[in-house]
Design a protein around this motif. Sequence first.
Motif, mmCIF file in Angstrom:
data_model
loop_
_atom_site.group_PDB
_atom_site.id
_atom_site.type_symbol
_atom_site.label_atom_id
_atom_site.label_comp_id
_atom_site.label_asym_id
_atom_site.label_seq_id
_atom_site.Cartn_x
_atom_site.Cartn_y
_atom_site.Cartn_z
ATOM 1 N N HIS A 87 -4.010 -16.485 -13.373
ATOM 2 C CA HIS A 87 -3.718 -15.075 -13.134
ATOM 3 C C HIS A 87 -2.373 -14.943 -12.449
ATOM 4 C CE1 HIS A 87 -7.934 -14.192 -13.997
ATOM 5 N NE2 HIS A 87 -8.240 -15.194 -13.188
ATOM 6 N N VAL A 88 -1.665 -13.878 -12.737
ATOM 7 C CA VAL A 88 -0.372 -13.616 -12.093
ATOM 8 C C VAL A 88 -0.340 -12.173 -11.628
ATOM 9 C CG1 VAL A 88 2.122 -13.827 -12.316
ATOM 10 C CG2 VAL A 88 0.637 -15.010 -13.923
ATOM 11 N N THR A 89 0.269 -11.957 -10.465
ATOM 12 C CA THR A 89 0.552 -10.592 -10.051
ATOM 13 C C THR A 89 1.929 -10.537 -9.418
ATOM 14 O OG1 THR A 89 -0.129 -8.734 -8.649
ATOM 15 C CG2 THR A 89 -0.572 -10.928 -7.814
ATOM 16 N N THR A 90 2.538 -9.378 -9.491
ATOM 17 C CA THR A 90 3.733 -9.169 -8.677
ATOM 18 C C THR A 90 3.269 -8.957 -7.249
ATOM 19 O OG1 THR A 90 3.532 -6.838 -9.179
ATOM 20 C CG2 THR A 90 5.113 -8.085 -10.470
ATOM 21 N N THR A 91 4.124 -9.212 -6.301
ATOM 22 C CA THR A 91 3.756 -8.915 -4.919
ATOM 23 C C THR A 91 5.009 -8.653 -4.094
ATOM 24 O OG1 THR A 91 2.509 -9.627 -2.992
ATOM 25 C CG2 THR A 91 3.732 -11.326 -4.159
ATOM 26 N N ASN A 92 4.862 -7.819 -3.098
ATOM 27 C CA ASN A 92 5.984 -7.548 -2.200
ATOM 28 C C ASN A 92 5.922 -8.446 -0.980
ATOM 29 O OD1 ASN A 92 3.669 -6.343 -1.173
ATOM 30 N ND2 ASN A 92 4.851 -4.818 -0.045
ATOM 31 N N GLN A 93 4.767 -9.048 -0.729
ATOM 32 C CA GLN A 93 4.594 -9.905 0.452
ATOM 33 C C GLN A 93 3.854 -11.173 0.048
ATOM 34 O OE1 GLN A 93 3.705 -8.504 4.351
ATOM 35 N NE2 GLN A 93 3.221 -6.477 3.584
ATOM 36 N N ILE A 94 3.967 -12.170 0.880
ATOM 37 C CA ILE A 94 3.290 -13.436 0.638
ATOM 38 C C ILE A 94 2.279 -13.641 1.768
ATOM 39 C CG2 ILE A 94 3.596 -15.919 0.347
ATOM 40 C CD1 ILE A 94 5.009 -14.329 -1.781
ATOM 41 N N PRO A 95 1.017 -13.969 1.422
ATOM 42 C CA PRO A 95 0.070 -14.293 2.491
ATOM 43 C C PRO A 95 0.636 -15.443 3.338
ATOM 44 C CG PRO A 95 -1.058 -14.179 0.386
ATOM 45 C CD PRO A 95 0.405 -14.083 0.091
ATOM 46 N N PHE A 96 0.316 -15.492 4.591
ATOM 47 C CA PHE A 96 0.789 -16.492 5.567
ATOM 48 C C PHE A 96 2.231 -16.262 5.982
ATOM 49 C CE2 PHE A 96 -2.164 -19.201 2.950
ATOM 50 C CZ PHE A 96 -3.211 -19.123 3.830
ATOM 51 N N ALA A 97 2.960 -15.400 5.271
ATOM 52 C CA ALA A 97 4.370 -15.251 5.605
ATOM 53 C C ALA A 97 4.709 -13.823 5.993
ATOM 54 C CB ALA A 97 5.237 -15.674 4.423
ATOM 55 N N ARG A 145 -2.519 4.820 14.988
ATOM 56 C CA ARG A 145 -2.093 3.815 14.013
ATOM 57 C C ARG A 145 -3.054 2.636 14.012
ATOM 58 N NH1 ARG A 145 2.687 0.140 16.271
ATOM 59 N NH2 ARG A 145 1.610 -0.626 18.098
ATOM 60 N N TYR A 146 -3.211 2.063 12.831
ATOM 61 C CA TYR A 146 -3.965 0.815 12.677
ATOM 62 C C TYR A 146 -3.015 -0.206 12.068
ATOM 63 C CZ TYR A 146 -8.089 3.720 13.383
ATOM 64 O OH TYR A 146 -9.017 4.568 13.909
ATOM 65 N N LEU A 147 -2.864 -1.344 12.747
ATOM 66 C CA LEU A 147 -1.956 -2.366 12.227
ATOM 67 C C LEU A 147 -2.551 -2.983 10.975
ATOM 68 C CD1 LEU A 147 -1.002 -4.151 15.551
ATOM 69 C CD2 LEU A 147 0.405 -2.582 14.214
ATOM 70 N N ALA A 148 -1.759 -3.037 9.919
ATOM 71 C CA ALA A 148 -2.233 -3.665 8.686
ATOM 72 C C ALA A 148 -1.035 -3.992 7.813
ATOM 73 C CB ALA A 148 -3.164 -2.723 7.942
ATOM 74 N N ALA A 149 -1.083 -5.155 7.165
ATOM 75 C CA ALA A 149 -0.027 -5.516 6.227
ATOM 76 C C ALA A 149 -0.372 -4.901 4.872
ATOM 77 C CB ALA A 149 0.085 -7.025 6.111
ATOM 78 N N THR A 150 0.603 -4.219 4.280
ATOM 79 C CA THR A 150 0.345 -3.573 2.994
ATOM 80 C C THR A 150 0.929 -4.418 1.865
ATOM 81 O OG1 THR A 150 0.396 -1.408 4.019
ATOM 82 C CG2 THR A 150 0.715 -1.491 1.648
ATOM 83 N N PHE A 151 0.058 -4.828 0.961
ATOM 84 C CA PHE A 151 0.491 -5.615 -0.189
ATOM 85 C C PHE A 151 0.586 -4.699 -1.402
ATOM 86 C CE2 PHE A 151 0.230 -10.120 1.068
ATOM 87 C CZ PHE A 151 -0.279 -9.957 2.351
ATOM 88 N N GLN A 152 1.645 -4.850 -2.164
ATOM 89 C CA GLN A 152 1.759 -4.112 -3.424
ATOM 90 C C GLN A 152 1.561 -5.105 -4.553
ATOM 91 O OE1 GLN A 152 5.665 -2.416 -3.133
ATOM 92 N NE2 GLN A 152 5.087 -0.995 -1.501
ATOM 93 N N MET A 153 0.448 -4.956 -5.263
ATOM 94 C CA MET A 153 0.129 -5.904 -6.328
ATOM 95 C C MET A 153 -0.395 -5.129 -7.528
ATOM 96 S SD MET A 153 -1.857 -8.854 -4.191
ATOM 97 C CE MET A 153 -0.977 -10.124 -3.326
ATOM 98 N N ASN A 154 -0.565 -5.839 -8.651
ATOM 99 C CA ASN A 154 -1.089 -5.131 -9.813
ATOM 100 C C ASN A 154 -2.602 -5.329 -9.937
ATOM 101 O OD1 ASN A 154 -1.496 -7.583 -11.084
ATOM 102 N ND2 ASN A 154 0.411 -7.487 -12.240
ATOM 103 N N SER A 155 -3.161 -5.041 -11.081
ATOM 104 C CA SER A 155 -4.619 -5.022 -11.197
ATOM 105 C C SER A 155 -5.244 -6.420 -11.165
ATOM 106 C CB SER A 155 -5.039 -4.279 -12.472
ATOM 107 O OG SER A 155 -4.380 -4.846 -13.589
ATOM 108 N N SER A 156 -4.409 -7.480 -11.220
ATOM 109 C CA SER A 156 -4.962 -8.837 -11.107
ATOM 110 C C SER A 156 -5.082 -9.285 -9.657
ATOM 111 C CB SER A 156 -4.068 -9.852 -11.823
ATOM 112 O OG SER A 156 -3.701 -9.407 -13.082
#
Lengths: 404, 453
Positions: free
Chosen positions: A89-99, A116-127
């Motif tokens: 599976h492949v997805t685009t992402t704006n962030q990398i886990p662990f980084a 506010r609630y602290l949270a990292a927002t990932f932008q990914m596709n349907s995969s």
Amino acid sequence: MGIRPILLSFKQSKFFSLMVVLQVALTLAAVSHSVFSTNALLRNWSVPSGLDARNMLIERSQFFIDDINLDGVISRDLQQLSQIPGVQHVTTTNQIPFAADGISEVFKEAGTEAQRYLAATFQMNSSALDVLGVELISGRSFYPNEVLKGQLSPETEYPSVIMISDALANEMFGQESPLGKTIWPVRNAQPAEVIGVYTNFMTGQILNGIGKSYNTTIRPMEVWTPAALDPGYLMRVDPGSAESLLENVRDVIYQQQGRYVFRNEVLTRTKKRMHDARSSQAMVMAAVSVVLVLITAFGIVGLVSFLVRQREKQIGIRRALGATRKNILRYFLLENTLLTILGLILGAALTIGIAVKFPALSGTKFIHYDYILYVAIFLWCINLLAVYWPAKKAANIKPAQVIG
Amino acid sequence: MLAYNLQLAWISLRQTPGLTLLAIAAIAIGLGVLMTIQTQSRHMRSLPIGPVSENIYLVQMDNRDLNAPSLDQSFEMPSLSFRDAMYLLNTDTPAIDATTTWKTRGIITTTGQEYNPVRGIAVATNSGFFSIFNVPFLYGNGWTADSDTQGNAVVVISNRLNRTLFGDEDSVGRQITIIDKQATIVGVLDEWPITSQFYDRSFFRGFSDDIFLPQSFAISMNLPRYTRIECQAADRPRTRAYQLADVRHVINSECAWVNLWVKLETEDSVENYKSLMENYVSEQKALGRFPREQNNFLDNIVTHQNAFLSRDARFKFYQRLSWFFAGVCLLNAILILLAKFIRKTKEVALRRALGAKRNVLLVQYLIELVVIGAIGALAGLALSYLGLQGMLGVYMYGTDYEYPLSTVEQLYQMDWQLIRDALLIGILSTIVAGLYPIWKVCNVAPAPLLKTE
């Protein structure tokens, strides 16, 4: 045998008694602090990441020539990457886990004053969930047609659905079901409806010490902004094949001219980097502690040998008067224990004092009183071992040897 | 006599092998820890480009806002704005040599390439760079002053980049593409034995820079300013644009980002340069610039390096720890040696009764101490080798093997000074540790002891 003679002997050799006490105290302080920092590290290491990092690849690249229409490039990349044998599976992402190092926030209500609630927002596709390998706890994942694609602009209408992690769901909504709730991924901007909750995975926000490691959201976006970082790719591959696929992935990206790959690695490497700075410091501290314990033990051996030698005659007389070997051995062990306990009490005070006064010194803000106790018991055992050898010698003194 | 004493020392060492070993171990460990840290510290303090480091000064003039916090250390002060740096560079000054520097970067390709593009860290500078810093060349030379004024598309590359792109061949005259602009290689650097990148004030020790190009060329092709840009309040929101895009405005702004280095060889010229700076700032104040009180700095590379090192809190902590350790080890050595020599009381009493002078005994035990110290020092040397290798390993691991070993390992190298120091400190500290024990044992009165035998 009572304690009185021991106390009397302290009085006779004040200097040496003081040395033992001081040394034990300093050793306890140093070792405790290194245990604190090593522990802080180990705790981070042992927290489950929620990801099967060994079978995940990341790829980040950047076009260094202008006027690239990334729309076509992204869909070509996604297609070609997924065709590599072994890539599941492949997805685009704006962030990398662990980084993830930037901190972002989400909100439960509109308005500039919202909590506010602290949270990292990932932008990914349907995969997204397939690639991450996290499980859906409730709700559903994105439909392919919900994924926002293309170049972002101020007029872009952001997707109206979002998924959040279990940890974030708990923090924001407690026992209530988060499904169907509305949240604001950017303060006072367009809201989104929570459609799914997935199991936690690690963001790497441990790094900055402020973010929450498991708080994440995923938005269905396959987007890019001019003059910003190009989107990266996150892949799930066949078990065990990650290392061997790195080159294939790089080749696909480099088929396009004007591009530079600056990160292409198995996710375990990213994970390792997350821990590195602290772990290297902890390694040094651990080595230092071992050395210090050794030195203390050496010193005690030397000191007790000295005391034994000095008191040979008394020991001989004692033995002649009926003291058993056991008595003699016990005497030295008891004497040392008394000094050690004094040193340990002083050392515990020192440890706590240092931890309160200079929290940064050991790289951690936390004092664990129970750990001080364990270290103290450990040091006491080491000291007993160190005493044993010379004390045994003392016990073996024959009365006839010294009373001429 | 010496041979006889050494023989006696050897016999005595073998009489109490356990305690002797302990004494040696205590000295060796203390020395090992101390030398590991001190050697690193010494390497860190070594002059970045040799003795000339003391004659090269960074020019700084405080052009910040009125309400900015006051600074009394040059280390914290921003560099110069482009216009001020250029004025001082091109005007007539007491400086023998001068250059400006700032960092930039670009993706490097060559036509007909068979390898992937390379990301290169670049230094935008002037022709003076190569003379003021004594930069050695493998092939070709630096560019001429003409290229500075005309903004010619010329570059000097590191031998590392030359190896990647051209496989160590003489590449002078060949073309490379920086992002999308062609440039001609005029020189290839040889190994440049600087200990850190002092010239951009980072004192960074990882990679060496790959590309050196005329500042005028870098500005004409709008290479990013890959460096801190300090702006006054009015310009601060545009800082990011100034780093990446807005070159026309940044070079006319009050934002500081250009390092100006000048070479001054005499006290007089330093004073003259300082008054030149003062006059310049006064003039500019009259024109409504430099809102703050005059606060100029002209500090040399050594001062800047020391300020940089004194900020390394972790290393300072290690340093204190190593002294503390050495102290604890020395105390232990005293205890162990005391235990060792106190056993000789009877022997001393006997020999004294038979007419041996106290001094003779003292000398004999002193020699024994020297032997112990020498063995301890050798063992300590071995330990400091292990310690340095270990620290190197930890550093490489901690930075994820990102930097080449060759640039990192110089901090962790054993050298003659380490060996000399270790032997000296080892033997001296053993003598210090043993002085009290042997003094005590040599001063026993023979009679009472012998009586009990």
